[in-house]
Design an enzyme around this catalytic site. Structure first.
Site, mmCIF file in Angstrom:
data_model
loop_
_atom_site.group_PDB
_atom_site.id
_atom_site.type_symbol
_atom_site.label_atom_id
_atom_site.label_comp_id
_atom_site.label_asym_id
_atom_site.label_seq_id
_atom_site.Cartn_x
_atom_site.Cartn_y
_atom_site.Cartn_z
ATOM 1 N N GLN A 126 34.980 -3.731 26.994
ATOM 2 C CA GLN A 126 35.651 -3.227 25.797
ATOM 3 C C GLN A 126 34.694 -3.211 24.608
ATOM 4 O O GLN A 126 34.302 -4.272 24.113
ATOM 5 C CB GLN A 126 36.847 -4.134 25.468
ATOM 6 C CG GLN A 126 37.589 -3.771 24.194
ATOM 7 C CD GLN A 126 38.694 -4.775 23.859
ATOM 8 O OE1 GLN A 126 38.591 -5.956 24.194
ATOM 9 N NE2 GLN A 126 39.748 -4.316 23.208
ATOM 10 N N GLY A 127 34.333 -2.039 24.140
ATOM 11 C CA GLY A 127 33.389 -1.923 23.028
ATOM 12 C C GLY A 127 34.090 -1.576 21.732
ATOM 13 O O GLY A 127 34.043 -0.426 21.276
ATOM 14 N N TYR A 128 34.747 -2.551 21.139
ATOM 15 C CA TYR A 128 35.431 -2.359 19.858
ATOM 16 C C TYR A 128 34.636 -2.995 18.721
ATOM 17 O O TYR A 128 34.168 -2.331 17.826
ATOM 18 C CB TYR A 128 36.818 -3.022 19.878
ATOM 19 C CG TYR A 128 37.942 -2.237 20.506
ATOM 20 C CD1 TYR A 128 37.709 -1.287 21.486
ATOM 21 C CD2 TYR A 128 39.262 -2.477 20.119
ATOM 22 C CE1 TYR A 128 38.763 -0.588 22.065
ATOM 23 C CE2 TYR A 128 40.319 -1.784 20.681
ATOM 24 C CZ TYR A 128 40.073 -0.847 21.661
ATOM 25 O OH TYR A 128 41.113 -0.178 22.214
ATOM 26 N N SER A 129 34.495 -4.349 18.802
ATOM 27 C CA SER A 129 33.951 -5.096 17.664
ATOM 28 C C SER A 129 32.497 -4.747 17.391
ATOM 29 O O SER A 129 31.720 -4.439 18.302
ATOM 30 C CB SER A 129 34.037 -6.599 17.946
ATOM 31 O OG SER A 129 35.349 -6.950 18.279
ATOM 32 N N GLU A 249 47.230 -5.987 24.927
ATOM 33 C CA GLU A 249 46.325 -7.113 25.086
ATOM 34 C C GLU A 249 47.011 -8.394 24.625
ATOM 35 O O GLU A 249 46.847 -9.448 25.214
ATOM 36 C CB GLU A 249 45.067 -6.834 24.251
ATOM 37 C CG GLU A 249 43.981 -7.882 24.369
ATOM 38 C CD GLU A 249 42.787 -7.587 23.455
ATOM 39 O OE1 GLU A 249 42.700 -6.469 22.904
ATOM 40 O OE2 GLU A 249 41.944 -8.484 23.299
ATOM 41 N N SER A 387 42.477 -12.282 15.385
ATOM 42 C CA SER A 387 42.536 -13.739 15.141
ATOM 43 C C SER A 387 43.970 -14.158 14.823
ATOM 44 O O SER A 387 44.810 -13.324 14.474
ATOM 45 C CB SER A 387 41.625 -14.105 13.979
ATOM 46 O OG SER A 387 42.251 -13.751 12.753
ATOM 47 N N ASN A 388 44.228 -15.454 14.917
ATOM 48 C CA ASN A 388 45.592 -15.925 14.639
ATOM 49 C C ASN A 388 45.975 -15.745 13.174
ATOM 50 O O ASN A 388 47.164 -15.602 12.863
ATOM 51 C CB ASN A 388 45.742 -17.373 15.099
ATOM 52 C CG ASN A 388 45.827 -17.449 16.627
ATOM 53 O OD1 ASN A 388 45.563 -16.465 17.330
ATOM 54 N ND2 ASN A 388 46.208 -18.604 17.149
HETATM 55 C C1 LIG Z 1 34.783 -14.985 23.418
HETATM 56 C C2 LIG Z 1 35.056 -13.695 22.714
HETATM 57 C C3 LIG Z 1 35.216 -12.550 23.455
HETATM 58 C C4 LIG Z 1 35.395 -11.325 22.828
HETATM 59 N N1 LIG Z 1 35.473 -10.200 23.594
HETATM 60 C C5 LIG Z 1 35.492 -8.988 22.975
HETATM 61 C C6 LIG Z 1 35.397 -7.786 23.744
HETATM 62 O O1 LIG Z 1 35.315 -7.809 24.964
HETATM 63 N N2 LIG Z 1 35.371 -6.613 23.084
HETATM 64 C C7 LIG Z 1 35.470 -6.536 21.719
HETATM 65 O O2 LIG Z 1 35.466 -5.441 21.184
HETATM 66 N N3 LIG Z 1 35.561 -7.659 20.961
HETATM 67 C C8 LIG Z 1 35.569 -8.886 21.564
HETATM 68 N N4 LIG Z 1 35.621 -10.027 20.806
HETATM 69 C C9 LIG Z 1 35.588 -9.912 19.350
HETATM 70 C C10 LIG Z 1 36.838 -10.359 18.636
HETATM 71 O O3 LIG Z 1 37.823 -9.400 18.729
HETATM 72 C C11 LIG Z 1 36.435 -10.680 17.176
HETATM 73 O O4 LIG Z 1 35.687 -11.873 17.207
HETATM 74 C C12 LIG Z 1 37.626 -10.855 16.282
HETATM 75 O O5 LIG Z 1 38.210 -9.628 16.014
HETATM 76 C C13 LIG Z 1 37.270 -11.527 14.966
HETATM 77 O O6 LIG Z 1 36.212 -10.876 14.329
HETATM 78 P P1 LIG Z 1 34.945 -11.665 13.787
HETATM 79 O O7 LIG Z 1 34.471 -12.545 14.875
HETATM 80 O O8 LIG Z 1 34.010 -10.694 13.210
HETATM 81 O O9 LIG Z 1 35.525 -12.599 12.627
HETATM 82 P P2 LIG Z 1 35.891 -12.140 11.138
HETATM 83 O O10 LIG Z 1 36.712 -10.931 11.172
HETATM 84 O O11 LIG Z 1 34.669 -12.140 10.318
HETATM 85 O O12 LIG Z 1 36.844 -13.347 10.709
HETATM 86 C C14 LIG Z 1 36.350 -14.581 10.223
HETATM 87 C C15 LIG Z 1 37.536 -15.413 9.782
HETATM 88 O O13 LIG Z 1 38.200 -14.767 8.701
HETATM 89 C C16 LIG Z 1 39.572 -14.611 8.980
HETATM 90 N N5 LIG Z 1 40.081 -13.388 8.379
HETATM 91 C C17 LIG Z 1 39.550 -12.157 8.467
HETATM 92 N N6 LIG Z 1 40.308 -11.280 7.803
HETATM 93 C C18 LIG Z 1 41.349 -11.963 7.294
HETATM 94 C C19 LIG Z 1 42.507 -11.610 6.524
HETATM 95 N N7 LIG Z 1 42.725 -10.373 6.128
HETATM 96 N N8 LIG Z 1 43.375 -12.587 6.196
HETATM 97 C C20 LIG Z 1 43.164 -13.862 6.582
HETATM 98 N N9 LIG Z 1 42.106 -14.249 7.314
HETATM 99 C C21 LIG Z 1 41.209 -13.305 7.656
HETATM 100 C C22 LIG Z 1 39.650 -14.577 10.482
HETATM 101 O O14 LIG Z 1 40.932 -14.935 10.934
HETATM 102 C C23 LIG Z 1 38.590 -15.585 10.875
HETATM 103 O O15 LIG Z 1 39.119 -16.870 10.795
HETATM 104 C C24 LIG Z 1 35.473 -11.254 21.423
HETATM 105 C C25 LIG Z 1 35.343 -12.425 20.668
HETATM 106 C C26 LIG Z 1 35.136 -13.643 21.291
HETATM 107 C C27 LIG Z 1 35.007 -14.879 20.449
#
Ligand SMILES: Cc1cc2nc3c(=O)[nH]c(=O)nc-3n(C[C@H](O)[C@H](O)[C@H](O)COP(=O)(O)OP(=O)(O)OC[C@H]3O[C@@H](n4cnc5c(N)ncnc54)[C@H](O)[C@@H]3O)c2cc1C
Ligand SMILES: Cc1cc2nc3c(=O)[nH]c(=O)nc-3n(C[C@H](O)[C@H](O)[C@H](O)COP(=O)(O)OP(=O)(O)OC[C@H]3O[C@@H](n4cnc5c(N)ncnc54)[C@H](O)[C@@H]3O)c2cc1C
Lengths: 402, 371
Positions: A126-129, A249, A387-388
């Site tokens: 999955q290439g989203y992030s 998901e 995220s939660n």
């Molecule tokens: C083990 C693992 C596997 C993954 N696998 C995939 C994958 O296969 N494909 C893919 O595309 N992605 C994948 N991801 C990515 C995942 O979806 C992102 O890590 C996630 O969306 C959070 O983004 P970030 O890590 O950039 O954190 P950030 O978005 O930078 O968030 C940092 C913190 O800020 C908080 N935050 C951000 N915005 C807000 C808001 N508006 N209000 C309150 N709090 C906020 C978040 O909750 C978090 O605590 C994976 C991540 C992990 C850890």
């Protein structure tokens, strides 16, 4: 309202149990018990057995290869596979891109990709992030420019970087969100592309996580050429597919059946762990925590069952699935906390896996092996899949109208 | 009442802090971890010769600074800030603490060795079946022979001596009949299985098979009260380490929340993140308060209750601050690449070291809340 299984459901459960007992490979159990790192073929062994049986995609419509089971039967299936410690199936094809393709894809896309997802022939990622686009996925910048090739056909040229791409090191195909119209406002200019991971210009680099695992990767795309027929749904309308998939998901992520199994495991460990003159399970503090977990898990389970009942009455997975994601992952994490606590002093030794490296001999009880790395690893569950905090934002906005 | 450091204590903190900032950066630490020995002997030599911190809690007669528990607290907090691997806790706080307590010829002989960096002591008290209970001892000392198995003995592989509890009489969990021994780590009949811990130090399973132990090796007979005191002192020192670890976790997370942008603003602009950082801050502050309180009560009647209160509070803080530091970092928080994940690992192991939150709450209950 009725909480009991029908006679037919009970018979189905027996059929499922017998099938798992007779067909699940014993060596796979051993490999997991030993804490060995799983190879691609290990993940696929059970997948292929299920495919042969025709049970690989219970959630899919029958016309595309689903089983036609009722919601109750699907519930029984997930309960029984968790109870028997069956290896988790990779969700990227079966639960993510598969439903997107059969919902939004062209007949050609369905014919080409769905059978290979079912058979396990194609491994998906999955290439989203992206580095700058995690929670704020719609800000993604990977660029896809359309051009006409020398052969007169239409192509995209894709440039950008994805990250956190789970199991991309094994992937044959990836589904990517890319920006096809940089002038449109955020969600508007995004398209959903299926990309062959062997295409020139793709580089996959490992990211090692806290427990020492190689689970996630960076994926670099440099002038990657993708035929336009690999776009699902309309150009610039990829966000529709993305949102549909995210809701899917989230439901799977509750993990009720697996958590139930893990509660049983922790009770067994605590029963066998000495704490002074008694067992750890007789320790009132520990016992209380197990009881609280069981109560919360039952609350999650019955909330999920209510949601499923709603879905089979025709409502798709809605924002309520965020509740399942939050509570489900909190419980999964608490289970790992209890396992680490139960291990006591023996939570500290570090094991990569048996049979290699320094710690290739047994230290402490088997149940303590890898509890710390698993605890560290499971912190991911409150971060990924939205995220939660983001899930709470969704409930606040979509359910509570704030 | 006075919560301030003396001039000497401030100097001790500042010189150690400067040394670690200059030489013990995250990359250098990770290099040592990858080498797999669990410590860097050169750092230990520097602690002894360049910085002189190994003498902090010892009397001037032994060549020390004349300090005590407060000096250990000062040092341990700084070591926590840099997640230092080297064995100050086991050698100086525990081994040194035991020697100071028993005094006499053996203290005169070995304390100067600790200060010089040549004597290193590992603490072999906990047993596989014993969980956090120091009285649960099945290792035996009978007719001058030591037999048994001690679990997860940190730094045994680089120790010159082992500080061992062994049963000389009574049943497995009796509080009487436990002796405290200090024996050479290479004595005949000792075998080890060494491994790394999840935060990068080394530890061992230590087995004793008919190890000859003379009277000179017995620091104290019927030693459980002494052992409990030594472990209380160690627990407070560990709490101080935790304070260092948690302060860094909080500072790094605060920094990250100001820099990381999503949805067009810093994530620190979201109120839920602000409140989380405030809750973390409050946990850290209370951990610091409780550590000071317990350090200052080590010589009082309230010692045991105070230490268990502190460890219970610090254990909870370690979990809350560690988990939320990772959470606020998002995906990058669970990788090996950033320091924050490694501080989180150390914070997590501290939770259970010398007893979990539950263990210390029940100890506190038993000491103070008799119905
Ligand atoms: C083990 C693992 C596997 C993954 N696998 C995939 C994958 O296969 N494909 C893919 O595309 N992605 C994948 N991801 C990515 C995942 O979806 C992102 O890590 C996630 O969306 C959070 O983004 P970030 O890590 O950039 O954190 P950030 O978005 O930078 O968030 C940092 C913190 O800020 C908080 N935050 C951000 N915005 C807000 C808001 N508006 N209000 C309150 N709090 C906020 C978040 O909750 C978090 O605590 C994976 C991540 C992990 C850890
Ligand atoms: C027993 C009692 C004694 C008092 N005595 C005095 C007194 O002697 N003199 C005096 O002047 N006043 C007094 N007060 C009033 C008190 O200061 C106010 O109740 C208080 O400031 C909150 O205001 P409010 O009740 O209008 O609630 P609101 O301000 O309307 O707040 C309602 C809720 O919204 C939350 N909220 C509001 N703004 C934000 C924000 N920006 N971010 C997050 N959450 C927010 C609040 O925390 C609260 O939960 C007293 C109140 C009580 C209950």
């Amino acid at each position: 309202m009725d909480l009991n299984f029908s006679a037919a459901d009970v018979a189905f459960r027996e059929e499922v149990r017998a099938f798992i007992r007779d067909s699940y490979p014993a060596w796979l159990h051993e490999k997991i018990d030993e804490g060995e790192e799983m190879a691609k073929e290990d993940f696929l062994a059970w997948h292929k057995i299920l495919h042969q049986k025709g049970w690989i995609a219970p959630a899919w419509p029958v016309e595309y290869g689903g089983t036609g089971w009722t919601a109750t039967q699907r519930y029984i299936w997930s309960e029984e596979t968790a109870r028997a410690d069956c290896v988790r199936l990779m969700p990227f094809g079966l639960s993510m891109v598969g439903p997107v393709i059969y919902t939004f894809g062209t007949p050609e896309q369905k014919a080409k990709f769905l059978p290979r997802i079912l058979s396990g022939e194609d491994w998906w990622c999955q290439g989203y992030s992206e580095p700058g686009s995690g929670s704020d996925l719609a800000s993604l910048r990977t660029r896809a420019e359309r051009f006409t090739g020398e052969d007169g056909k239409e192509y995209y040229r894709v440039n950008g970087q994805k990250t956190w791409t789970t199991m991309a090191q094994h992937a044959d195909w990836g589904f990517f969100l890319v920006r096809t119209d940089p002038t449109a406002k955020m969600q508007e200019g995004i398209s959903f592309l299926l990309i062959d991971m062997k295409t020139p210009g793709i580089t996959v680099r490992p990211i090692i996580t806290l427990g020492g695992e190689h689970e996630v990767n960076e994926v670099w795309l440099e002038d990657v050429i993708v035929p336009v027929e690999n776009r699902v749904f309309h150009e610039n309308k990829g966000w529709t597919c993305a949102k549909f998939l995210l809701a899917h998901e989230r439901t799977g992520i509750a993990g009720v059946a697996a958590s139930k199994r893990n509660v049983e495991r922790i009770k067994q460990v605590a029963r066998q762990t000495q704490d002074g003159a008694d067992s750890l399970l007789a320790n009132p503090f520990f016992k209380r925590k197990v009881a609280e977990l069981e109560v919360d898990l039952a609350a999650l389970e019955y909330t999920e069952l209510r949601t499923l009942a709603g879905e089979s009455a025709g409502k798709g997975p809605g924002p309520e699935s965020s509740l399942l994601k939050i509570k489900g992952t909190e419980i999964q994490q608490r289970l790992t906390e209890l396992a680490l606590e139960a291990a006591g002093t023996y939570g500290a030794p570090y094991f990569r896996s048996m049979g290699e490296g320094d710690n290739s001999f047994a230290v402490g009880p088997d149940s303590a092996r890898r509890v710390a790395p698993v605890y560290f690893n499971m912190r991911k569950t409150s971060i990924y899949g939205g995220s939660n905090e983001i899930q709470r934002n969704i409930i606040a906005k979509m359910v509570l109208g704030l | 009442m006075d919560f301030n450091y003396t001039e000497e204590q401030t100097m001790l903190r500042d010189s150690l802090s400067r040394y670690l900032a200059n030489t013990y950066d995250f990359d250098s630490r990770q290099k040592v971890v990858r080498e797999g020995k669990g410590w860097n002997p050169a750092v230990w030599t520097a602690f002894a010769e360049e910085l002189g911190i190994l003498c902090a809690p010892f009397s001037e007669a032994h060549g020390g600074l004349g300090g005590g528990a407060v000096e250990n607290m000062v040092v341990m907090e700084e070591l926590g800030r840099a997640i230092v691997l080297e064995p100050y806790l086991s050698t100086v706080v525990i081994g040194g603490g035991a020697l100071k307590a028993v005094g006499g010829a053996i203290a005169d002989e070995l304390i100067p060795g600790i200060i010089a960096g040549n004597v290193r002591i590992a603490f072999a008290a906990y047993e596989p079946q014993g969980r956090f209970h120091l009285n649960d001892v099945s290792t035996t000392l009978k007719a001058g022979q030591l037999n048994g198995h001690k679990a997860v003995v940190e730094h045994a592989s680089n120790a010159t001596h082992l500080l061992v509890t062994a049963r000389t009489g009574g049943a497995q969990r009796d509080t009487s009949g436990i002796a405290l021994l200090l024996i050479p780590a290479d004595a005949a009949g000792i075998t080890r299985r060494d491994y790394l811990t999840v935060h990068g130090t080394s530890a061992s399973e230590v087995y004793f098979e008919n190890v000859a132990v003379g009277d000179a090796h017995v620091l104290a007979a019927d030693a459980l009260p002494l052992v409990e005191r030594i472990v209380d002192e160690a627990t407070v020192a560990l709490c101080a380490e935790a304070c260092g670890v948690l302060k860094v976790l909080h500072a790094q997370t605060l920094d990250y929340a100001k820099q990381r942008k999503q949805f067009g603003k810093a994530i620190g602009d979201f109120q839920v993140i602000q409140h989380r950082l405030v809750d973390m801050f409050m946990e850290v502050e209370q951990a610091v308060s409780m550590t000071m309180m317990a350090t200052l009560k080590l010589d009082s009647d309230e010692r045991a209750a105070a230490v268990s209160m502190a460890k219970a509070k610090v254990g909870k803080a370690a979990k809350f601050v560690g988990q939320n530091a990772v959470q606020i970092h998002g995906g990058i928080g669970i990788t090996q690449e950033l320091a924050v994940g490694h501080y989180f690992k150390r914070a997590t192991l501290i939770e259970n070291q010398f007893g979990s939150v539950d263990f210390h709450l029940s100890r506190y209950e038993n000491l103070t809340l008799a119905a």
